[in-house]
Design a protein around this motif. Structure first.
Motif, PDB file in Angstrom:
ATOM      1  N   LYS A  68     -52.677   2.558  18.939  1.00 33.82           N
ATOM      2  CA  LYS A  68     -53.758   1.574  18.950  1.00 33.82           C
ATOM      3  C   LYS A  68     -55.011   2.077  18.240  1.00 33.82           C
ATOM      4  CE  LYS A  68     -54.131  -0.734  22.879  1.00 33.82           C
ATOM      5  NZ  LYS A  68     -54.336  -0.934  24.331  1.00 33.82           N
ATOM      6  N   ALA A  69     -55.008   3.358  17.891  1.00 28.77           N
ATOM      7  CA  ALA A  69     -56.163   3.963  17.216  1.00 28.77           C
ATOM      8  C   ALA A  69     -55.932   3.976  15.708  1.00 28.77           C
ATOM      9  CB  ALA A  69     -56.384   5.386  17.734  1.00 28.77           C
ATOM     10  N   ASN A  70     -56.947   4.407  14.977  1.00 28.13           N
ATOM     11  CA  ASN A  70     -56.861   4.481  13.526  1.00 28.13           C
ATOM     12  C   ASN A  70     -57.384   5.822  13.028  1.00 28.13           C
ATOM     13  OD1 ASN A  70     -55.978   1.728  12.904  1.00 28.13           O
ATOM     14  ND2 ASN A  70     -57.963   1.135  13.750  1.00 28.13           N
ATOM     15  N   GLY A  71     -56.951   6.204  11.856  1.00 27.51           N
ATOM     16  CA  GLY A  71     -57.491   7.373  11.171  1.00 27.51           C
ATOM     17  C   GLY A  71     -57.375   8.659  11.971  1.00 27.51           C
ATOM     18  N   THR A  72     -58.476   9.407  11.977  1.00 27.75           N
ATOM     19  CA  THR A  72     -58.511  10.707  12.645  1.00 27.75           C
ATOM     20  C   THR A  72     -58.267  10.578  14.143  1.00 27.75           C
ATOM     21  OG1 THR A  72     -60.078  11.481  10.984  1.00 27.75           O
ATOM     22  CG2 THR A  72     -59.917  12.768  12.998  1.00 27.75           C
ATOM     23  N   PHE A  76     -55.302  12.577  15.995  1.00 26.57           N
ATOM     24  CA  PHE A  76     -55.608  13.434  17.136  1.00 26.57           C
ATOM     25  C   PHE A  76     -54.826  12.973  18.364  1.00 26.57           C
ATOM     26  CE2 PHE A  76     -58.663  14.951  20.488  1.00 26.57           C
ATOM     27  CZ  PHE A  76     -58.492  16.309  20.239  1.00 26.57           C
ATOM     28  N   GLY A  77     -54.752  11.677  18.566  1.00 23.33           N
ATOM     29  CA  GLY A  77     -53.999  11.122  19.689  1.00 23.33           C
ATOM     30  C   GLY A  77     -52.513  11.439  19.595  1.00 23.33           C
ATOM     31  N   TYR A  78     -51.933  11.311  18.403  1.00 25.06           N
ATOM     32  CA  TYR A  78     -50.518  11.656  18.228  1.00 25.06           C
ATOM     33  C   TYR A  78     -50.282  13.130  18.541  1.00 25.06           C
ATOM     34  CZ  TYR A  78     -49.914   7.197  15.768  1.00 25.06           C
ATOM     35  OH  TYR A  78     -49.868   5.873  15.434  1.00 25.06           O
ATOM     36  N   ALA A  79     -51.163  13.994  18.040  1.00 29.51           N
ATOM     37  CA  ALA A  79     -51.011  15.435  18.269  1.00 29.51           C
ATOM     38  C   ALA A  79     -51.088  15.754  19.765  1.00 29.51           C
ATOM     39  CB  ALA A  79     -52.066  16.212  17.492  1.00 29.51           C
ATOM     40  N   LEU A  80     -52.045  15.149  20.450  1.00 30.88           N
ATOM     41  CA  LEU A  80     -52.180  15.412  21.886  1.00 30.88           C
ATOM     42  C   LEU A  80     -51.034  14.817  22.697  1.00 30.88           C
ATOM     43  CD1 LEU A  80     -56.011  14.884  22.421  1.00 30.88           C
ATOM     44  CD2 LEU A  80     -54.746  17.053  22.360  1.00 30.88           C
ATOM     45  N   SER A  81     -50.479  13.714  22.215  1.00 36.50           N
ATOM     46  CA  SER A  81     -49.443  13.033  22.985  1.00 36.50           C
ATOM     47  C   SER A  81     -48.162  13.848  23.114  1.00 36.50           C
ATOM     48  CB  SER A  81     -49.126  11.663  22.376  1.00 36.50           C
ATOM     49  OG  SER A  81     -48.380  11.795  21.182  1.00 36.50           O
ATOM     50  N   VAL A  82     -47.916  14.791  22.224  1.00 40.99           N
ATOM     51  CA  VAL A  82     -46.685  15.579  22.320  1.00 40.99           C
ATOM     52  C   VAL A  82     -46.828  16.768  23.273  1.00 40.99           C
ATOM     53  CG1 VAL A  82     -45.927  14.874  20.021  1.00 40.99           C
ATOM     54  CG2 VAL A  82     -47.173  17.026  20.298  1.00 40.99           C
ATOM     55  N   ILE A  83     -48.039  17.053  23.720  1.00 43.07           N
ATOM     56  CA  ILE A  83     -48.263  18.219  24.585  1.00 43.07           C
ATOM     57  C   ILE A  83     -47.455  18.157  25.882  1.00 43.07           C
ATOM     58  CG2 ILE A  83     -49.994  19.432  25.978  1.00 43.07           C
ATOM     59  CD1 ILE A  83     -51.953  18.985  23.648  1.00 43.07           C
ATOM     60  N   PRO A  84     -47.407  17.034  26.611  1.00 49.61           N
ATOM     61  CA  PRO A  84     -46.622  17.044  27.852  1.00 49.61           C
ATOM     62  C   PRO A  84     -45.139  17.380  27.636  1.00 49.61           C
ATOM     63  CG  PRO A  84     -48.127  15.190  27.853  1.00 49.61           C
ATOM     64  CD  PRO A  84     -48.175  15.786  26.466  1.00 49.61           C
ATOM     65  N   ALA A  85     -44.538  16.832  26.593  1.00 51.08           N
ATOM     66  CA  ALA A  85     -43.126  17.138  26.330  1.00 51.08           C
ATOM     67  C   ALA A  85     -42.940  18.599  25.958  1.00 51.08           C
ATOM     68  CB  ALA A  85     -42.593  16.234  25.219  1.00 51.08           C
ATOM     69  N   LEU A  86     -43.825  19.124  25.132  1.00 57.68           N
ATOM     70  CA  LEU A  86     -43.730  20.540  24.762  1.00 57.68           C
ATOM     71  C   LEU A  86     -43.984  21.439  25.965  1.00 57.68           C
ATOM     72  CD1 LEU A  86     -45.477  20.462  21.282  1.00 57.68           C
ATOM     73  CD2 LEU A  86     -43.027  20.706  21.757  1.00 57.68           C
ATOM     74  N   TRP A  87     -44.913  21.034  26.805  1.00 57.72           N
ATOM     75  CA  TRP A  87     -45.204  21.772  28.040  1.00 57.72           C
ATOM     76  C   TRP A  87     -43.926  21.895  28.874  1.00 57.72           C
ATOM     77  CZ3 TRP A  87     -49.923  23.730  29.901  1.00 57.72           C
ATOM     78  CH2 TRP A  87     -49.935  24.118  31.244  1.00 57.72           C
ATOM     79  N   ALA A  88     -43.252  20.764  29.083  1.00 55.84           N
ATOM     80  CA  ALA A  88     -42.023  20.766  29.874  1.00 55.84           C
ATOM     81  C   ALA A  88     -40.955  21.640  29.222  1.00 55.84           C
ATOM     82  CB  ALA A  88     -41.506  19.337  30.056  1.00 55.84           C
TER      83      ALA A  88
END
Length: 148
Positions: A68-72, A76-88
């Motif tokens: 739902k966001a644009n640009g930077t 940034f949102g995409y990069a942060l969104s993968v953290i929970p899966a990588l954490w697990a």
């Protein structure tokens, strides 16, 4: 107000966590569950396996918010969104106690990401009411094997 479907499905999603905690607290229930369902569906194992899946699922939810966001802000949102899966993937393991601690910490940190996406207006207005309640139950259930 939290939409009825989201609330009911969120509450239903607590069942494996509650079941896992109950089978830790009640050896008789745990023994029955192991015989009826198999040993991986009782005790800390069900909560850890399901919690790993749900933490990874939540990465997908956050990814959806980032769309739902644009640009930077989106990047940034995409990069942060993968953290929970990588954490697990990287941190959950090494035995039931350490796995439960790392998984519970992941759910607590996930709340920080929930708040960030909500403040940016990317999550629905009711999102935090749902997430705080569900996360409190999840973390409490994951901590049962640590302290039992």
């Amino acid at each position: 107000m939290i939409p009825r479907a989201a609330l009911l499905l969120g509450l239903a999603g607590l069942i494996p966590f509650l079941w896992g905690a109950a089978t830790v607290l009640s050896p008789a229930l745990g023994d029955w569950g192991a015989r009826a369902l198999g040993p991986r569906f009782v005790g800390p194992y069900v909560g850890l396996a399901y919690g790993t899946v749900i933490l990874s699922f939540m990465s997908g939810v956050l990814w959806g918010f980032a769309t739902k966001a644009n640009g930077t802000e989106a990047a940034f949102g995409y990069a942060l969104s993968v953290i929970p899966a990588l954490w697990a993937f990287f941190l959950v393991g090494g035995g039931p106690v350490s796995a439960a601690i790392w998984l519970a910490a992941g759910f607590v940190l996930l709340l920080g990401l929930d708040v960030m996406f909500w403040r940016q207006g990317l999550a629905p207005h009711w999102w935090l009411r749902l997430r705080f309640g569900l996360s409190a139950v999840v973390v409490a259930c994951l901590m049962v094997p640590v302290f039992a």
